[in-house]
Design an enzyme around this catalytic site. Structure first.
Site, PDB file in Angstrom:
ATOM      1  N   GLN A 135     -34.855   0.418  13.257  1.00  0.00           N
ATOM      2  CA  GLN A 135     -34.606  -0.827  12.533  1.00  0.00           C
ATOM      3  C   GLN A 135     -35.853  -1.300  11.772  1.00  0.00           C
ATOM      4  O   GLN A 135     -36.067  -2.494  11.570  1.00  0.00           O
ATOM      5  CB  GLN A 135     -34.128  -1.910  13.501  1.00  0.00           C
ATOM      6  CG  GLN A 135     -32.723  -1.687  14.028  1.00  0.00           C
ATOM      7  CD  GLN A 135     -31.663  -1.729  12.939  1.00  0.00           C
ATOM      8  OE1 GLN A 135     -31.866  -2.303  11.886  1.00  0.00           O
ATOM      9  NE2 GLN A 135     -30.512  -1.131  13.212  1.00  0.00           N
ATOM     10  N   SER A 136     -36.661  -0.354  11.323  1.00  0.00           N
ATOM     11  CA  SER A 136     -37.893  -0.682  10.600  1.00  0.00           C
ATOM     12  C   SER A 136     -37.622  -1.450   9.308  1.00  0.00           C
ATOM     13  O   SER A 136     -36.883  -0.978   8.437  1.00  0.00           O
ATOM     14  CB  SER A 136     -38.644   0.617  10.271  1.00  0.00           C
ATOM     15  OG  SER A 136     -39.655   0.391   9.322  1.00  0.00           O
ATOM     16  N   ASN A 137     -38.239  -2.624   9.178  1.00  0.00           N
ATOM     17  CA  ASN A 137     -38.161  -3.377   7.923  1.00  0.00           C
ATOM     18  C   ASN A 137     -38.862  -2.623   6.794  1.00  0.00           C
ATOM     19  O   ASN A 137     -38.411  -2.619   5.650  1.00  0.00           O
ATOM     20  CB  ASN A 137     -38.807  -4.752   8.082  1.00  0.00           C
ATOM     21  CG  ASN A 137     -38.030  -5.658   8.998  1.00  0.00           C
ATOM     22  OD1 ASN A 137     -36.816  -5.657   9.003  1.00  0.00           O
ATOM     23  ND2 ASN A 137     -38.734  -6.444   9.795  1.00  0.00           N
TER      24      ASN A 137
END
Length: 326
Positions: free
Chosen positions: A69-71
């Site tokens: 879920q890396s921005n």
């Protein structure tokens, strides 16, 4: 150094009333969650420099890595699509691999995704090297961006942000003695810290860690700070002892939530109308609140919290965890 102008800047600064009822402190929030481009938050400032460098080198592929879920990975994927480039995201598996949140947007904009398990992720440098060579052999010209965009070039985005804050202080008639920011891969903190040292303003720069313990976080930041030197006339020396990292609000670990953290985010949203996320800004604001509650930060009076974005961290798992408990 040149950059591509992507972000909606300057981002505004607002007073946070949430703290005033409990503490004799004044807290403000800088809305870097509003930089634009699929609500990319702090990552967009870094990508302005990195994407410019990639285009100057005529690269057609962006490679980067991060958690599922890396921005940063999502922001990189969106920017690649906007500028007619390909992207390859190397992501660490987690949360059952559901296609939601940032992972959904990565796929929506056509990014190629390579999933690694915990053990494979330990060999990340060699995997990136092999994938880059495969792309070169296929006739592409790839550009590798480190996790979080956190190298000296990327951190220039938050060195710029520091001077943006100084200009806003003059406009608002306020002087912030303390700046608080989420710390993950270290680039955002490094840019702010470098600007503070370069301008000789002596503000307290606090990083609320959501990833590593203080010692590792400080080492990562010093590495980025030393890398910034090559882009500035100043050539400072840095030590880990200078770096102010608070690491007692990591909780269960990166991307993992506890009910009291989620309840805090809910209360903050209802009182301020500002949405924090459970991975980054929620833990950091929770940490700031409890630092004040515990009588710490005595010398801090005018505090600026930087909202670095991250709304897509609200996955089904975390939303259900909060509301199924009611």
């Amino acid at each position: 150094m040149d950059k591509i102008m992507i972000a909606n800047l300057p981002t505004k600064i607002e007073k946070v009333h949430f703290f005033s009822k409990d503490f004799d402190k004044t807290v403000f929030i800088k809305r870097d969650d509003q930089t634009g481009m699929a609500t990319s938050g702090n990552k967009l400032r870094k990508l302005e420099y990195l994407l410019n460098d990639a285009q100057k080198k005529k690269c057609d592929y962006l490679i980067t890595n991060g958690g599922i879920q890396s921005n940063h990975a999502r922001a990189t994927a969106v920017m690649a699509a906007k500028y007619k480039m390909n992207s390859l995201l190397i992501l660490k598996e987690g949360e059952k691999g559901k296609t939601e949140g940032n992972l959904f947007f990565n796929k929506l904009v056509g990014s190629k995704i390579k999933m690694l398990d915990e053990q494979q992720y330990q060999n990340l440098p060699s995997i990136i090297k092999d994938l880059k060579e495969e792309l070169i052999d296929s006739g592409h010209n790839p550009y590798v961006i480190p996790m979080g965009g956190s190298n000296g070039m990327g951190a220039l985005g938050y060195l710029d942000a520091y001077y943006e804050i100084l200009n806003q202080e003059e406009q608002l008639g306020i002087e912030f003695d303390t700046i608080v920011v989420t710390n993950g891969s270290g680039g955002t903190y490094a840019g702010l810290f470098y600007g503070n040292k370069e301008s000789k303003r002596n503000k307290t720069i606090i990083g609320m860690s959501v990833l590593n313990q203080r010692e590792q976080a400080a080492r990562d930041i010093v590495h980025v700070l030393e890398d910034i030197n090559q882009y500035r006339d100043s050539h400072f020396r840095f030590s880990a002892e200078e770096i102010n990292i608070i690491d007692c609000y990591i909780g269960l670990g990166y991307g993992k939530s506890q009910m009291d953290e989620l309840k805090f985010i809910e209360k903050f949203a209802q009182e301020e109308g500002i949405i924090l996320d459970p991975v980054y800004t929620g833990k950091s604001m929770y940490g700031l609140y409890h630092e004040l509650k515990n009588g710490n930060l005595q010398e801090s009076q005018n505090i600026l919290f930087i909202h670095t974005g991250g709304i897509f961290g609200w996955t089904d798992e975390k939303m259900n965890m909060l509301f199924d408990s009611m």
